[in-house]
Design a protein around this motif. Structure first.
Motif, PDB file in Angstrom:
ATOM      1  N   GLU A 143     -23.587  12.225  39.119  1.00 49.57           N
ATOM      2  CA  GLU A 143     -22.163  11.968  39.240  1.00 49.57           C
ATOM      3  C   GLU A 143     -21.440  13.270  39.546  1.00 49.57           C
ATOM      4  OE1 GLU A 143     -21.148  10.328  35.454  1.00 49.57           O
ATOM      5  OE2 GLU A 143     -20.942  12.285  34.525  1.00 49.57           O
ATOM      6  N   LEU A 175     -22.269  17.250  48.027  1.00 49.58           N
ATOM      7  CA  LEU A 175     -23.633  16.736  47.896  1.00 49.58           C
ATOM      8  C   LEU A 175     -24.652  17.786  48.328  1.00 49.58           C
ATOM      9  CD1 LEU A 175     -23.124  13.076  49.129  1.00 49.58           C
ATOM     10  CD2 LEU A 175     -23.320  13.930  46.802  1.00 49.58           C
ATOM     11  N   THR A 180     -16.833  15.978  50.575  1.00 53.29           N
ATOM     12  CA  THR A 180     -17.913  15.152  50.033  1.00 53.29           C
ATOM     13  C   THR A 180     -19.268  15.674  50.517  1.00 53.29           C
ATOM     14  OG1 THR A 180     -16.382  13.329  50.149  1.00 53.29           O
ATOM     15  CG2 THR A 180     -18.680  12.774  49.780  1.00 53.29           C
ATOM     16  N   ARG A 205     -19.228   8.387  40.539  1.00 53.63           N
ATOM     17  CA  ARG A 205     -20.642   8.067  40.378  1.00 53.63           C
ATOM     18  C   ARG A 205     -21.317   8.169  41.731  1.00 53.63           C
ATOM     19  NH1 ARG A 205     -21.906   3.249  40.842  1.00 53.63           N
ATOM     20  NH2 ARG A 205     -19.752   2.638  40.395  1.00 53.63           N
ATOM     21  N   TYR A 206     -22.570   8.649  41.710  1.00 50.62           N
ATOM     22  CA  TYR A 206     -23.312   8.750  42.963  1.00 50.62           C
ATOM     23  C   TYR A 206     -24.194   7.524  43.108  1.00 50.62           C
ATOM     24  CZ  TYR A 206     -26.882  10.277  46.264  1.00 50.62           C
ATOM     25  OH  TYR A 206     -27.745  10.356  47.324  1.00 50.62           O
ATOM     26  N   LEU A 255     -21.207  18.699  41.126  1.00 57.41           N
ATOM     27  CA  LEU A 255     -22.151  17.586  41.128  1.00 57.41           C
ATOM     28  C   LEU A 255     -23.141  17.775  39.986  1.00 57.41           C
ATOM     29  CD1 LEU A 255     -23.262  15.114  42.752  1.00 57.41           C
ATOM     30  CD2 LEU A 255     -24.764  16.729  43.892  1.00 57.41           C
ATOM     31  N   PRO A 312     -28.921  13.446  42.296  1.00 59.70           N
ATOM     32  CA  PRO A 312     -27.491  13.454  41.986  1.00 59.70           C
ATOM     33  C   PRO A 312     -27.147  12.299  41.058  1.00 59.70           C
ATOM     34  CG  PRO A 312     -27.873  13.531  44.348  1.00 59.70           C
ATOM     35  CD  PRO A 312     -29.190  13.271  43.720  1.00 59.70           C
ATOM     36  N   LEU A 339     -20.120   8.343  46.965  1.00 62.94           N
ATOM     37  CA  LEU A 339     -19.514   8.585  45.657  1.00 62.94           C
ATOM     38  C   LEU A 339     -18.509   7.474  45.359  1.00 62.94           C
ATOM     39  CD1 LEU A 339     -18.925  12.406  46.070  1.00 62.94           C
ATOM     40  CD2 LEU A 339     -20.686  11.286  44.710  1.00 62.94           C
ATOM     41  N   ARG A 393     -26.691  16.652  38.172  1.00 63.04           N
ATOM     42  CA  ARG A 393     -27.955  16.021  38.565  1.00 63.04           C
ATOM     43  C   ARG A 393     -28.768  15.655  37.336  1.00 63.04           C
ATOM     44  NH1 ARG A 393     -29.059  17.147  43.980  1.00 63.04           N
ATOM     45  NH2 ARG A 393     -27.651  18.675  44.902  1.00 63.04           N
TER      46      ARG A 393
END
Ligand code: ADP
Length: 878
Positions: free
Chosen positions: A501, A464, A460, A413-414, A491, A499, A419, A493
């Protein structure tokens, strides 16, 4: 309405002498002799639309057609009932009846409202028409309905003296039109009209006066509309164009009602029937149907459904439960009891087919109770259930697959730029041994190999930034071991691009990664091996251009490995060698990809070099030769010693032949000496005439030539062989051997028979070597003949052609060779001759020479002796 009070006014004219007192009913107008209204009285006066000017005549209060009644002066109107229609403030006329009587200087007009009475009369007149319309519309057949409506509209058009009528009925989503004629209605389906139909209040008749748009569409004719409503909404409108007069509202509405009601009833019935059919169809398609279960009685089923299920339309409870799958009987019984207590019924049940082999069908059994009576529907959900089961099975398979696969599916999850682990597939435990809620699962970064942490942070970041990533790093399992993981993540959105997840997949690629590493190492070892090998290694294309060559090869060829790349291997080969090389490559196939040969190279600044060269072809899927990998070894030294050996053997043969040769040379010397002695004698005797001397000199010359030829041949035979093979006629070697041996054999009493050939085919090799083979064979034959002391010894040499092969046969009549020795005699050092006599090398060397020429040396026995056969490929028959 028309009570006794009014009856008298109609029954007879007004009494001449009316009471003086003003009656407090109706309407009274006091007039002067010019009919000007002086005063108004009575309750009806408030309804009148006043002319608005002083001194107006009674006519100004009246509708135009009433003026006819009041012709002349008031005195003329006396003594007769007067029917007068007044303008009113409401717009419609006030119908009155009364009389005029003298009153003081003027006149008083006493009038009563007869609207109700007139209406009654009109009703009486119209009633038959109404009845007719209703009757016609109710009774006609469906196919005649449109026609009948049109006829009724037409008769109404006449009745209203109008130009055209149109009846519109409300339908779901619009209006349905009926017209009095096919002629173009001024505005057939005009949108403006449709909009207005929805807007107009449906209370009463509407006369369109101030809608120039509509009136224009209507061609300027008058237009009025009569609604028919049920509840608040207009269900129908009658549109009437071009009527001379607007009919009375109640009459018009009654007419429209009598036309519309039966139509609507029929229309609704039709719709209902249509819907019922539709519903039946749907029910049948869905496999659905209704059911009812009275408080005391049997289950009653939709007849179509009952038939489909093989039930009677009434089914007892026991029979119903009996047809259910045993597992569903108890739940069904309980649900039924609860439904009778007022709870909703909704249950999936399996109905057994009457065919015990057929699968049961799933039904949704739903219903509701009301006053002890249950009612509901049954819906066939077999297909849904089957899909559900399939989907369930597919899901189970998928889950099983995911759980067993070497992949972990995860969701992160963002939140606020970071994350957070949210989900792992069940394969996490078998793969990494992490607890689903353990520390590593919560923060996988902690499990990343220290060396790979920068990779993890970059993963990561780029996830993103770019929305997806693919990378590999090592993750620690619960036992402390590391696994190479291929991480593929994406990712997701939201609609706004924020974002949400990360969905990703870890694939354990430890084995593949390690295998790749092993491969790299083995490639490295292979490279070192190739580089450092003393053997010459190279890869080249079928056109002989070099792809790679190692250092030893480059050293031999006098260049660097880099210069070798792209070089043409053929440049170091003679034309013949090159031709032979390419032919050998052509013979390579995926089944026989290997070939080896001894090749001769012309190296820069060196003598010829001999390499033993092994090739391996690499082929594509269609069997085309892509490249060749070759390993070579310098064989020049071996070659040289072989040649020396051959040379030695030759010289040995020469030595052995020396006696015979000496005799051969001695012979011409003897002849010459005799010639010289005889010639000298003649000279001494003085009898040497020139002719005699010439004869002797010619003999001497012939003998010199013979000796010179022999010496020349010995010189040639004794010379070293050339480096490369040459083309020569095989029979010439026979003649050479014959020249050297003939005399010696003759001396031993052995007859040498040569069968002259018809043609002289050429072979490839060295003539002196083939000559040596022939000498060996003939000497062996001679030895055997002498040893066997054959009475009439002979050696026969002849040539035979078999297609592309040439045979040279050397036969004798020395009794042959023991068949058990046929293989062994070709072995080096095998001899049956006494020590010091035989070397046992003759046949073995001969065998080698013939093999090198691409041929074969074999032996067989004939009735009289041995027969050696030299079989050689013919190179050129000319
Ligand atoms: P060597 O002549 O020195 O013995 P070779 O290799 O030439 O060596 O011959 C091997 C043996 O083959 C001879 O010793 C002899 O026994 C046998 N041999 C060769 N040619 C004949 C022949 N024409 N008839 C019978 N025996 C033969």
């Amino acid at each position: 309405m028309s009570g006794g009070l009014f009856d008298r006014w109609f029954a007879a004219p007004a009494p001449a002498q009316a009471p003086e007192a003003t009656p407090a009913v109706g309407l009274q107008l006091w007039l002067d002799d010019q009919a000007r209204v002086l005063r108004l009285a009575g309750p009806l006066r408030s309804l009148l639309a006043l002319p608005g000017q002083a001194g107006a005549r009674v006519h100004d209060y009246l509708e135009r057609h009433s003026w006819l009644v009041l012709e002349g002066h008031p005195a003329d109107w006396q003594g007769q009932p007067l029917d007068l229609d007044f303008h009113t403030v409401m717009g419609h006329a006030l119908h009155t009846r009364g009389w005029l009587q003298r009153h003081e200087q003027g006149w008083m007009l006493q009038l009563f409202d007869i609207g109700d009475l007139l209406r009654e009369q009109r009703w009486d007149r119209q009633r038959p028409l109404l009845g007719e319309i209703g009757h016609a519309l109710r009774e006609c057949g469906a196919e005649r309905l449109a026609q009948t409506v049109r006829e009724q509209l037409r008769s109404l058009t006449e009745h209203w003296q109008a130009a055209a009528l149109r009846l519109v009925l409300r339908e779901p989503g619009g209006w349905r039109h009926f017209a009095s004629s096919d002629d173009a209605w001024p505005w057939p389906d005009d949108r403006r009209l449709r909009d207005r139909l929805d807007q107009w209040p449906a209370q009463t008749l509407i006369e369109v006066r101030d809608d120039p748009d509509l009136l224009a569409l209507c061609g300027g004719a008058s237009l009025f509309l009569v609604p028919y409503r049920q509840g608040l909404e207009a269900e129908a409108w009658m549109l009437c164009a071009g009527a001379r007069q607007v009919p009375a509202v109640d009459m018009a509405m009654a007419l429209v009602r009598s036309l519309t009601e039966p139509l609507l009833v029929r229309h609704r019935r039709q719709q209902l029937q249509h819907q019922a059919h539709h519903l039946d169809d749907l029910q049948q398609q869905l496999g659905a149907g209704w059911w009812e279960w009275p408080a005391h009685g049997d289950l009653q089923l939709d007849p179509a459904l009952a038939a489909a299920l093989g039930f009677d339309s009434r089914v007892g409870q026991a029979q119903w439960l009996d047809r259910l799958h045993p597992a569903d009987r108890e739940p069904a019984q309980l649900a039924l009891d609860q439904a009778r207590d007022g709870q909703a019924l909704s249950l999936g049940v399996r109905l057994l087919d009457r065919d015990p082999l057929a699968a049961p069908r799933w039904f949704q059994w739903a219903g509701q109770g009301r006053g002890g009576q249950l009612r509901g529907f049954l819906l066939d959900i077999s297909a849904l259930k089957a899909q559900e089961q399939q989907a369930g099975a597919a899901r189970a398979r998928l889950e099983n697959l995911i759980a067993r696969s070497p992949a972990v599916i995860y969701v992160q999850r963002y939140a606020e730029g970071a994350l957070h682990s949210d989900f792992y597939s069940a394969s996490l435990a078998p793969l990494l041994g992490w607890e689903a809620d353990g520390e590593f699962a919560r923060q996988p970064g902690l499990a990343v190999h220290p060396d790979d942490r920068p990779l993890w942070l970059e993963r990561t970041r780029s996830l993103l930034r770019d929305g997806q990533v693919r990378c590999r790093y090592r993750l620690r399992d619960h036992l402390g071991g590391y696994h190479w993981m291929l991480d593929e993540a994406r990712l997701l959105r939201d609609d706004l691009g924020q974002p949400l997840e990360v969905v990703g997949l870890w694939l354990d690629v430890s084995e593949a990664t390690e295998a790749a590493e092993r491969m790299r190492q083995s490639e490295e070892r292979y490279r070192v091996l190739v580089e450092d090998s003393p053997a010459m290694i190279c890869r080249y294309r079928p056109d002989l251009s070099v792809l790679f060559g190692n250092r030893p090869l480059a050293d031999y060829l006098g260049c660097t490995p880099e210069q070798l790349q792209g070089a043409d291997l053929g440049q170091w080969l003679s034309a013949d060698q090159r031709e032979g090389f390419i032919q050998r490559l052509r013979a390579l196939t995926p089944e026989q990809p290997v070939s080896s040969a001894e090749i001769c190279l012309q190296l820069p600044g060196r003598e010829h070099a001999w390499w033993v060269w092994a090739d391996r072809g690499m082929f594509d899927g269609e069997g085309r030769l892509l490249e060749v990998q070759a390993v070579g070894r310098d064989n020049t030294e071996v070659r040289r010693s072989q040649q020396q050996l051959l040379q030695g053997a030759k010289m040995a043969t020469l030595g052995e032949l020396a006696t015979g040769l000496l005799h051969e040379i001695n012979q011409p010397l003897n002849v010459m000496r005799m010639a010289v002695v005889n010639a000298l004698k003649r000279l001494e005797n003085g009898a040497a005439d020139p002719a005699y001397l010439e004869d002797k000199l010619r003999r001497i010359e012939a003998q010199v030539e013979r000796a010179a030829r022999l010496v020349e041949h010995m010189r040639v035979y004794g010379r070293r062989s050339t480096v490369e093979r040459e083309r020569f006629a095989a029979w010439c070697a026979v003649q050479g051997a014959h020249a050297l041996l003939e005399e010696g054999l003759r001396g031993k009493g052995v007859a040498l028979q040569l069968e002259s050939p018809e043609a002289m085919p050429q072979v490839l090799g060295h003539q002196d070597q083939l000559e040596q083979v022939l000498i060996n064979l003939m000497v062996n034959a001679r030895d055997a003949l002498l040893e066997q002391q054959v009475a009439q010894p002979w050696i026969r040499v002849r040539q035979a052609l078999h297609g592309e092969r040439l045979w040279l046969l050397v036969e004798d009549n020395a009794g042959g060779i023991d068949a058990r020795l046929h293989e062994r005699i070709f072995e080096p050092f095998f001899t049956t001759k006494p020590a010091g006599v035989g070397t046992g090398l003759g046949l073995s060397v001969s065998h080698g020479i013939v093999s090198q020429m691409g041929g074969e040396l074999t032996v067989s026995n004939t009735p009289g002796g041995a027969c050696f056969c030299i079989e050689l490929p013919v190179h050129c028959t000319s």
